[in-house]
Structures are given as C-alpha cells and as structure tokens.
Write a protein that holds these residues in place. Structure first.
Motif, mmCIF file in Angstrom:
data_model
loop_
_atom_site.group_PDB
_atom_site.id
_atom_site.type_symbol
_atom_site.label_atom_id
_atom_site.label_comp_id
_atom_site.label_asym_id
_atom_site.label_seq_id
_atom_site.Cartn_x
_atom_site.Cartn_y
_atom_site.Cartn_z
ATOM 1 N N ILE A 1 18.424 66.337 -33.942
ATOM 2 C CA ILE A 1 19.887 66.390 -34.013
ATOM 3 C C ILE A 1 20.502 65.750 -32.768
ATOM 4 N N LEU A 2 19.947 66.066 -31.592
ATOM 5 C CA LEU A 2 20.461 65.482 -30.351
ATOM 6 C C LEU A 2 20.269 63.971 -30.315
ATOM 7 N N ILE A 3 19.128 63.512 -30.794
ATOM 8 C CA ILE A 3 18.875 62.061 -30.835
ATOM 9 C C ILE A 3 19.858 61.384 -31.773
ATOM 10 N N GLN A 4 20.105 61.991 -32.930
ATOM 11 C CA GLN A 4 21.057 61.411 -33.882
ATOM 12 C C GLN A 4 22.472 61.393 -33.293
ATOM 13 N N ALA A 5 22.837 62.457 -32.589
ATOM 14 C CA ALA A 5 24.175 62.497 -31.983
ATOM 15 C C ALA A 5 24.303 61.439 -30.892
ATOM 16 N N TYR A 6 23.231 61.259 -30.133
ATOM 17 C CA TYR A 6 23.256 60.279 -29.059
ATOM 18 C C TYR A 6 23.310 58.855 -29.606
ATOM 19 N N ASP A 7 22.580 58.602 -30.672
ATOM 20 C CA ASP A 7 22.502 57.257 -31.242
ATOM 21 C C ASP A 7 23.629 56.948 -32.225
ATOM 22 N N ALA A 8 24.479 57.907 -32.534
ATOM 23 C CA ALA A 8 25.526 57.695 -33.532
ATOM 24 C C ALA A 8 26.520 56.643 -33.060
ATOM 25 N N GLN A 9 27.000 55.876 -33.999
ATOM 26 C CA GLN A 9 28.009 54.865 -33.698
ATOM 27 C C GLN A 9 29.340 55.568 -33.438
ATOM 28 N N PRO A 10 30.093 55.124 -32.427
ATOM 29 C CA PRO A 10 31.392 55.763 -32.184
ATOM 30 C C PRO A 10 32.340 55.502 -33.353
ATOM 31 N N MET A 11 33.162 56.501 -33.629
ATOM 32 C CA MET A 11 34.123 56.350 -34.725
ATOM 33 C C MET A 11 35.252 55.445 -34.262
ATOM 34 N N LYS A 12 35.605 54.478 -35.085
ATOM 35 C CA LYS A 12 36.687 53.565 -34.748
ATOM 36 C C LYS A 12 37.958 54.040 -35.438
ATOM 37 N N PRO A 13 39.078 53.972 -34.729
ATOM 38 C CA PRO A 13 40.326 54.369 -35.379
ATOM 39 C C PRO A 13 40.699 53.352 -36.451
ATOM 40 N N PRO A 14 41.471 53.767 -37.433
ATOM 41 C CA PRO A 14 41.874 52.796 -38.469
ATOM 42 C C PRO A 14 42.743 51.708 -37.842
ATOM 43 N N PRO A 15 42.705 50.517 -38.382
ATOM 44 C CA PRO A 15 43.508 49.432 -37.808
ATOM 45 C C PRO A 15 44.998 49.753 -37.921
ATOM 46 N N ALA A 16 45.735 49.377 -36.895
ATOM 47 C CA ALA A 16 47.174 49.633 -36.878
ATOM 48 C C ALA A 16 47.905 48.549 -37.658
ATOM 49 N N SER A 17 49.057 48.922 -38.153
ATOM 50 C CA SER A 17 49.867 47.959 -38.905
ATOM 51 C C SER A 17 50.456 46.926 -37.939
ATOM 52 N N PRO A 18 50.893 45.792 -38.454
ATOM 53 C CA PRO A 18 51.506 44.783 -37.569
ATOM 54 C C PRO A 18 52.732 45.321 -36.817
ATOM 55 N N GLU A 19 53.514 46.192 -37.473
ATOM 56 C CA GLU A 19 54.674 46.775 -36.793
ATOM 57 C C GLU A 19 54.227 47.646 -35.620
ATOM 58 N N GLU A 20 53.176 48.448 -35.835
ATOM 59 C CA GLU A 20 52.656 49.308 -34.773
ATOM 60 C C GLU A 20 52.081 48.470 -33.635
ATOM 61 N N MET A 21 51.388 47.382 -33.957
ATOM 62 C CA MET A 21 50.842 46.510 -32.911
ATOM 63 C C MET A 21 51.968 45.869 -32.098
ATOM 64 N N ALA A 22 53.049 45.472 -32.769
ATOM 65 C CA ALA A 22 54.187 44.894 -32.060
ATOM 66 C C ALA A 22 54.831 45.943 -31.153
ATOM 67 N N ARG A 23 54.946 47.181 -31.645
ATOM 68 C CA ARG A 23 55.526 48.260 -30.841
ATOM 69 C C ARG A 23 54.661 48.522 -29.606
#
Length: 127
Positions: free
Chosen positions: A19-41
């Motif tokens: 379990i510890l090895i799997q937690a260590y090797d897990a890929q980091p969660m990426k946030p969902p992409p922001a909308s163009p309006e949010e990126m401009a803000r």
C-alpha cells in the motif's frame, strides 16, 4: 500452519508495504483544465500582482535613495577637519539596537531585549 518462519515478513507487513509503495508511486492528481475565461482572470490577477510588487519595490528603493542622499548631504555640510565630522563618520557596532553577531538572516523586526532562545528549544532529553 498459522505461524510464519522468523525470517519471512508477515503477510500484514507485505500488505502495508505494498500500500505504501502504491501511494508513493501514484501519479499526482491533476486539477481539471480551467476555462478560457478563468485563465484570462488568473492572468489578469497575476499581472496586477506583479505591477503592485514593482510599485512597492520602486517606492521602497526611492525612499532609501532619498535617505542616503540626505545623509551624505548632511555629512558634506559639516565643517571640515572637525570632531563633528569624525564622529558622524564613525560606525558604532557596540550600541543598543544593533543586530546581534549571531543572527545570520535579516529580519523586519528589531531584536527583543533579554530574549533567550534556549528557553523555547525542546531537546530530546527535555521531552
């Protein structure tokens, strides 16, 4: 049947290790992409932050430059070859309010009189 030999790890430790090895090797969660309006803000917020920091920096540097010019002008106005000018140019490192020699980093606050850091350090033998 139910006991493990002393040299082999138990299945519980294997499971926890896996379990510890799997937690260590897990890929980091990426946030969902922001909308163009949010990126401009976000870009506008970042731009305004940088502009504000530059203004703050320039104001501080201008203030320091003015103080240095006034100090140098005041020293130049003192009569030549007098005790006043000698005393004005003397650097006193023993006076009150000087930064302690043991301090290695600059801070925004002056040193606290009679402050003893050893009262706040927790050592293993104290705990």
């Amino acid at each position: 049947k139910g006991s493990n030999p002393p040299n082999e790890p138990s299945s519980k430790h294997d499971r926890v290790t896996q379990i510890l090895i799997q937690a260590y090797d897990a890929q980091p969660m990426k946030p969902p992409p922001a909308s163009p309006e949010e990126m401009a803000r976000r870009a506008e917020i970042g731009r305004n932050y940088v502009i504000g920091k530059f203004k703050r920096h320039n104001k501080l540097q201008h203030d320091l430059a003015c103080k240095i010019k006034m100090k140098n002008h005041a020293i130049r106005m003192l009569p030549r070859d007098t005790m006043w000018k000698e005393e004005a140019l003397k650097v006193d490192v023993t006076g009150e309010g000087m930064v302690p020699k043991w301090r290695r980093i600059p801070v925004d606050t002056p040193p606290i009189p009679d402050f003893d850091i050893s009262k706040f350090i927790v050592r293993d033998e104290d705990a």
